[in-house]
Design a protein around this motif. Sequence first.
Motif, mmCIF file in Angstrom:
data_model
loop_
_atom_site.group_PDB
_atom_site.id
_atom_site.type_symbol
_atom_site.label_atom_id
_atom_site.label_comp_id
_atom_site.label_asym_id
_atom_site.label_seq_id
_atom_site.Cartn_x
_atom_site.Cartn_y
_atom_site.Cartn_z
ATOM 1 N N TYR A 90 35.644 42.339 34.877
ATOM 2 C CA TYR A 90 34.578 41.330 35.012
ATOM 3 C C TYR A 90 33.587 41.608 36.139
ATOM 4 O O TYR A 90 32.394 41.399 35.982
ATOM 5 C CB TYR A 90 35.129 39.898 35.152
ATOM 6 C CG TYR A 90 36.500 39.661 34.569
ATOM 7 C CD1 TYR A 90 36.795 40.073 33.260
ATOM 8 C CD2 TYR A 90 37.510 39.066 35.313
ATOM 9 C CE1 TYR A 90 38.062 39.879 32.722
ATOM 10 C CE2 TYR A 90 38.777 38.868 34.778
ATOM 11 C CZ TYR A 90 39.048 39.286 33.498
ATOM 12 O OH TYR A 90 40.290 39.101 32.981
ATOM 13 N N GLN A 146 36.031 34.151 32.486
ATOM 14 C CA GLN A 146 35.359 35.051 33.437
ATOM 15 C C GLN A 146 34.655 36.188 32.701
ATOM 16 O O GLN A 146 33.527 36.549 33.023
ATOM 17 C CB GLN A 146 36.362 35.619 34.439
ATOM 18 C CG GLN A 146 36.861 34.582 35.430
ATOM 19 C CD GLN A 146 37.807 35.194 36.455
ATOM 20 O OE1 GLN A 146 37.459 36.109 37.181
ATOM 21 N NE2 GLN A 146 39.017 34.682 36.499
ATOM 22 N N GLN A 147 35.313 36.717 31.709
ATOM 23 C CA GLN A 147 34.665 37.811 30.978
ATOM 24 C C GLN A 147 33.470 37.303 30.183
ATOM 25 O O GLN A 147 32.478 38.011 30.028
ATOM 26 C CB GLN A 147 35.669 38.541 30.061
ATOM 27 C CG GLN A 147 35.115 39.781 29.399
ATOM 28 C CD GLN A 147 34.625 40.819 30.425
ATOM 29 O OE1 GLN A 147 33.663 40.578 31.148
ATOM 30 N NE2 GLN A 147 35.300 41.959 30.466
ATOM 31 N N GLY A 150 30.789 37.353 32.452
ATOM 32 C CA GLY A 150 30.329 38.746 32.565
ATOM 33 C C GLY A 150 29.383 39.118 31.436
ATOM 34 O O GLY A 150 28.379 39.816 31.644
#
Length: 244
Positions: A90, A146-147, A150
């Motif tokens: 990430y 979180q990704q 990203g």
Amino acid sequence: MLMQIRGVRKSFQDNTVLRDVNMDLDRGDVVVILGPSGSGKTTFLRCLNFLEQADAGSMELDGVKLDLSKASSKEIAGVRKKTAFVFQNYNLFANKTALENVTLGLTAGRGMGKDEAREIGLRALRKVGLAERADYYPAQLSGGQQQRVGIARAIAVRPDVVLFDEPTSALDPELVGEVLQVMRSLAEEGMTMIVVTHEMKFARDVASHVIFMADGVVVEEGTSEEFFTNPQQERTKKFLKRIL
Ligand code: ADP
């Protein structure tokens, strides 16, 4: 042709990782790079965005040609404007909120005003289903969330190409699906993507082209359909047999 890559070579000391890699990409293509661990997939992707410096190779991106082994900082900035990278881990700033992580590339990176960046950032977060988490810090989000931040950060700058480096490999299995779903919907919207992954179903369903790498060379490439239903090389057949 949006992107043409020719003759990429890279060694780390005496370990030759990329021997002579070529790739073509049209707008709207989703190229999935498959291959055993250590075959050079991540290194190849990183060379395209100058996270690693190739020893040789050229890239033509949107009509601009440059040498991957000796690009000027101006050329590198030009490529980074047109490409965005999604990292395996990430790479979010822990002390910044989801929205701040997304807008940083717009304000600090591109000199955009705060209000406009906020609007674009929120739109990007909405696209990955996280508008309501805009003010959360990374530690308050799951790995999958979180990704997705990203990914929002990558698409917010409206790149020509998004480079995904094993975007789901750090995730617990139950969180993989939500990230792949976001990637699927981006692909459906026509986003041009290069994806290093071990997710075979994603490759099969979403890729327009598959590149199979082993030992630093492209062993086989074809449409997703050709690759999965009628592989030509022994090495590919063995790989698919083991994995499917
Ligand atoms: P893949 O993505 O296919 O698993 P990688 O590109 O990560 O392969 O790695 C290919 C080879 O390059 C491996 O042998 C790895 O150890 C080596 N390698 C990758 N990055 C570095 C680095 N920064 N320094 C030294 N060796 C590296």
